[in-house]
Design an enzyme around this catalytic site. Structure first.
Site, PDB file in Angstrom:
ATOM      1  N   GLU A   1      -8.813   3.073  -2.886  1.00 21.16           N
ATOM      2  CA  GLU A   1      -8.755   1.862  -3.710  1.00 21.16           C
ATOM      3  C   GLU A   1      -9.692   0.813  -3.089  1.00 21.16           C
ATOM      4  OE1 GLU A   1      -4.864   0.216  -3.442  1.00 21.16           O
ATOM      5  OE2 GLU A   1      -5.187  -1.224  -5.057  1.00 21.16           O
TER       6      GLU A   1
ATOM      7  N   CYS B   1      -4.097  -5.362  -7.842  1.00 21.27           N
ATOM      8  CA  CYS B   1      -3.672  -3.947  -7.844  1.00 21.27           C
ATOM      9  C   CYS B   1      -3.916  -3.241  -9.163  1.00 21.27           C
ATOM     10  CB  CYS B   1      -2.189  -3.872  -7.499  1.00 21.27           C
ATOM     11  SG  CYS B   1      -1.182  -4.877  -8.593  1.00 21.27           S
TER      12      CYS B   1
ATOM     13  N   GLU C   1       6.197  -0.609  -5.486  1.00 23.05           N
ATOM     14  CA  GLU C   1       5.078  -1.044  -6.334  1.00 23.05           C
ATOM     15  C   GLU C   1       3.819  -0.896  -5.488  1.00 23.05           C
ATOM     16  OE1 GLU C   1       5.186  -1.971  -9.484  1.00 23.05           O
ATOM     17  OE2 GLU C   1       7.360  -1.991  -9.709  1.00 23.05           O
TER      18      GLU C   1
ATOM     19  N   SER D   1       0.824  -1.210   0.000  1.00 24.89           N
ATOM     20  CA  SER D   1       0.000   0.000   0.000  1.00 24.89           C
ATOM     21  C   SER D   1       0.863   1.267   0.000  1.00 24.89           C
ATOM     22  CB  SER D   1      -0.882  -0.004   1.238  1.00 24.89           C
ATOM     23  OG  SER D   1      -0.053  -0.060   2.385  1.00 24.89           O
TER      24      SER D   1
HETATM   25  P1  NAD Z   1       0.503  -3.646   2.906  1.00 22.02           P
HETATM   26  O1  NAD Z   1       1.175  -2.358   2.579  1.00 22.02           O
HETATM   27  O2  NAD Z   1      -0.416  -3.697   4.070  1.00 22.02           O
HETATM   28  O3  NAD Z   1       1.582  -4.795   3.167  1.00 22.02           O
HETATM   29  C1  NAD Z   1       2.668  -5.056   2.288  1.00 22.02           C
HETATM   30  C2  NAD Z   1       3.858  -5.591   3.057  1.00 22.02           C
HETATM   31  O4  NAD Z   1       4.260  -4.635   4.021  1.00 22.02           O
HETATM   32  C3  NAD Z   1       3.573  -6.881   3.809  1.00 22.02           C
HETATM   33  O5  NAD Z   1       4.664  -7.753   3.630  1.00 22.02           O
HETATM   34  C4  NAD Z   1       3.450  -6.446   5.266  1.00 22.02           C
HETATM   35  O6  NAD Z   1       3.909  -7.398   6.171  1.00 22.02           O
HETATM   36  C5  NAD Z   1       4.340  -5.215   5.325  1.00 22.02           C
HETATM   37  N1  NAD Z   1       3.876  -4.222   6.290  1.00 22.02           N
HETATM   38  C6  NAD Z   1       2.588  -3.931   6.606  1.00 22.02           C
HETATM   39  N2  NAD Z   1       2.543  -2.926   7.520  1.00 22.02           N
HETATM   40  C7  NAD Z   1       3.825  -2.583   7.776  1.00 22.02           C
HETATM   41  C8  NAD Z   1       4.446  -1.616   8.615  1.00 22.02           C
HETATM   42  N3  NAD Z   1       3.735  -0.805   9.391  1.00 22.02           N
HETATM   43  N4  NAD Z   1       5.791  -1.537   8.623  1.00 22.02           N
HETATM   44  C9  NAD Z   1       6.528  -2.352   7.857  1.00 22.02           C
HETATM   45  N5  NAD Z   1       5.995  -3.297   7.032  1.00 22.02           N
HETATM   46  C10 NAD Z   1       4.676  -3.405   6.979  1.00 22.02           C
HETATM   47  O7  NAD Z   1      -0.204  -4.082   1.542  1.00 22.02           O
HETATM   48  P2  NAD Z   1      -1.116  -5.349   1.262  1.00 22.02           P
HETATM   49  O8  NAD Z   1      -2.360  -5.228   2.064  1.00 22.02           O
HETATM   50  O9  NAD Z   1      -0.302  -6.586   1.394  1.00 22.02           O
HETATM   51  O10 NAD Z   1      -1.460  -5.174  -0.280  1.00 22.02           O
HETATM   52  C11 NAD Z   1      -2.470  -4.321  -0.732  1.00 22.02           C
HETATM   53  C12 NAD Z   1      -1.908  -3.058  -1.341  1.00 22.02           C
HETATM   54  O11 NAD Z   1      -0.799  -3.379  -2.175  1.00 22.02           O
HETATM   55  C13 NAD Z   1      -2.889  -2.353  -2.255  1.00 22.02           C
HETATM   56  O12 NAD Z   1      -2.742  -0.960  -2.116  1.00 22.02           O
HETATM   57  C14 NAD Z   1      -2.471  -2.775  -3.634  1.00 22.02           C
HETATM   58  O13 NAD Z   1      -2.846  -1.914  -4.670  1.00 22.02           O
HETATM   59  C15 NAD Z   1      -0.989  -2.827  -3.474  1.00 22.02           C
HETATM   60  N6  NAD Z   1      -0.412  -3.714  -4.447  1.00 22.02           N
HETATM   61  C16 NAD Z   1       0.389  -3.204  -5.415  1.00 22.02           C
HETATM   62  C17 NAD Z   1       0.925  -4.044  -6.368  1.00 22.02           C
HETATM   63  C18 NAD Z   1       1.831  -3.534  -7.458  1.00 22.02           C
HETATM   64  O14 NAD Z   1       2.424  -4.372  -8.137  1.00 22.02           O
HETATM   65  N7  NAD Z   1       1.982  -2.246  -7.650  1.00 22.02           N
HETATM   66  C19 NAD Z   1       0.629  -5.401  -6.346  1.00 22.02           C
HETATM   67  C20 NAD Z   1      -0.189  -5.879  -5.344  1.00 22.02           C
HETATM   68  C21 NAD Z   1      -0.705  -5.050  -4.385  1.00 22.02           C
END
Ligand code: NAD
Length: 465
Positions: free
Chosen positions: A343, A255, A221, A200
């Site tokens: 989103e 995404c 990403e 995110s």
């Molecule tokens: P997220 O940001 O919650 O988590 C992603 C990663 O970050 C995980 O491995 C998680 O353990 C880690 N994380 C979470 N909180 C953290 C913190 N406070 N400090 C450090 N690390 C932390 O995202 P998500 O819920 O796994 O995925 C959904 C989001 O990802 C959506 O916004 C989606 O659009 C985006 N996304 C983007 C792509 C791309 O290729 N651009 C692909 C898939 C998902």
């Protein structure tokens, strides 16, 4: 020190040791040769093939993703990425010749790709294999050592990746660290040469700050609200068919899916009718193996809250126990509605009508720059304007999400949806540093730059530069 501080210090030390050991190993130059990289990539491929059934089972246990969908969206694209890397890595590693200006005559100029060093890859949960292993493949092809931190939400998927990699690779070269915020926080305190993050925008900012501490090269990403525009002349039958599959596959937890549809007002009724027909043709359900559960209750509740019963045109039903939200279309949506604030990341499609392309573009530009955008149109002017006036990371004309399946198209966002590009050779570039070299023979020297400046010399130098 209390217990929490103790645990934190322990984790920090563990991660520091891991990174230090990877750096020591990287500095032995073991990862530099093409032979080593190809051998490791082949090993990864054979391990994935060996554990294919375990991987299907793990992701099914996490959110009921069927074997067929896993093969289509995660497993086969991963094998393709490995094959492309194995086939091309020698070519990618070659020096890239550049032109030399006359001022430097006689000389050769070229770029030398080198690995960045020790990299950290952090994955997201929605395509857990793909979003962890595709960047890993790029990191390996470019000759780095890698620490991979998959998302903790699909716990079985994270565990099987850890098993496959940690049981078979030297941890000084490749290591999966499982865990959630505490583990990621401890990892992010360390110094890397590359951080590749998928997730995110909110967590992307945390990662970017941690990277800035060490001026580490970072790729983000991220996500955003991806528009899909259907113009007055759109081939709706084909366009809606392509878009509806892309919108609801993985239950909209994708995404680059079309987050919302902007439909010309004269075609909206037809659009809605065709959209419902397409959804019903697919008969999306876990039993039909073409739908998945919402990843967890928190996300289930978040998405359900976005469904305004007054605006439901189709669907709007859900089952909390099974964590299933059925494909839903919302009609007459306005930008003030909850569903248009962030989103969606779930199987809910808001439909907004517009009258002129200016109006549609103005709506898109009210949001942050999206990761993807889609135009369904055969109108040359609309296509030209879409490509020129709307900023987005990647996209398609008359299709939706399929740009991701072509490894020759670089994948990534812009602004709030991310920075950097990967897939295919772009993954290699993403994890490499390109050293710019001027390579001179010692046999000849023009002497122009040395002592005894004069107007005449300056004129010659200017002409040559
Ligand atoms: P997220 O940001 O919650 O988590 C992603 C990663 O970050 C995980 O491995 C998680 O353990 C880690 N994380 C979470 N909180 C953290 C913190 N406070 N400090 C450090 N690390 C932390 O995202 P998500 O819920 O796994 O995925 C959904 C989001 O990802 C959506 O916004 C989606 O659009 C985006 N996304 C983007 C792509 C791309 O290729 N651009 C692909 C898939 C998902």
């Amino acid at each position: 020190m209390n217990t929490t501080q103790n645990n934190e210090a322990l984790l920090d030390n563990q991660m520091k040791e891991l990174v230090d050991n990877q750096r020591k190993y990287y500095n032995t130059n073991a990862t530099l040769s093409a032979g080593f990289r190809i051998e490791q990539l082949k090993k990864l491929k054979s391990l994935l093939l060996k554990h294919e059934e375990d991987m299907h089972r793990a992701i099914f246990n996490d959110f009921s993703k069927s074997k067929y969908e896993n093969q289509l969206i995660e497993f086969y694209p991963l094998l393709d990425e490995i094959d492309v890397a194995i086939k091309n890595v020698k070519k990618w590693m070659k020096h890239k010749s550049l032109k030399t200006n006359l001022f430097n005559f006689p000389a050769k100029s070229y770029l030398v790709p080198e690995p960045l060093g020790v990299s950290l890859v952090i994955g997201a949960w929605n395509l857990p294999y793909n979003l962890s292993l595709t960047p890993l493949i790029g990191s390996m092809a470019a000759g780095n050592t890698t620490i991979l931190k998959p998302s903790e939400l699909p716990a079985n998927t994270s565990a099987i990746m850890a098993k496959i990699i940690n049981d078979n690779f030297d941890p000084n070269y490749l290591k999966v660290v499982e865990g959630a915020i505490p583990e990621t926080t401890a990892l992010l305190k360390q110094r890397y040469d590359k951080i590749f993050f998928t997730g995110s925008p909110m967590v992307g900012k945390i990662v970017n700050k941690a990277a800035a501490e060490h001026l580490t090269n970072v790729t983000l990403e991220l996500g955003g609200k991806n528009p899909s525009i259907f113009t007055e002349d759109s081939d709706l039958k084909m366009g809606v068919k392509r878009m509806i599959w892309a919108r609801f596959v993985n239950s909209g937890q994708f995404c680059i899916t079309a987050d919302y549809a902007l439909v010309h007002k004269d075609r909206k009724d037809e659009f809605l009718k065709l959209a419902v027909e397409e959804i019903e043709k697919h008969n999306f359900s876990i039993e039909n193996k073409n739908f998945v559960q919402i990843i967890n209750e928190r996300n289930f509740d978040r998405v359900v809250k976005l469904i305004d019963p007054e605006k439901v045109y189709y669907g709007g039903t859900y089952d909390r126990e099974k964590r299933v939200i059925n494909p839903t279309i919302l009609n007459n949506v306005t930008l003030d509605d909850a569903v248009m604030q962030d989103e969606i990341f779930g199987p809910v499609l808001p439909v907004i009508e517009y009258e002129t392309l200016d109006e549609a573009f103005e709506i898109i530009k009210r949001y942050e720059k999206p990761l993807a955008a889609y135009l369904f149109s055969n109108d040359a002017t609309a296509k030209k304007r879409f490509l020129k006036e709307i900023p987005f990371g990647n996209g398609a004309i008359n299709d939706c999400v399929m740009q991701i399946s072509n490894p020759n198209i670089p994948f990534g966002g812009v602004g709030n949806s991310g920075m950097g590009r990967y897939h295919g050779k772009y993954s290699f570039e993403c994890f490499s540093n390109f050293k710019g070299i001027l390579d001179k023979p010692t046999s000849l020297e023009t002497n122009l730059k040395y002592y005894g400046y004069s107007d005449k010399r300056m004129k010659i130098m200017k002409a040559l530069s």
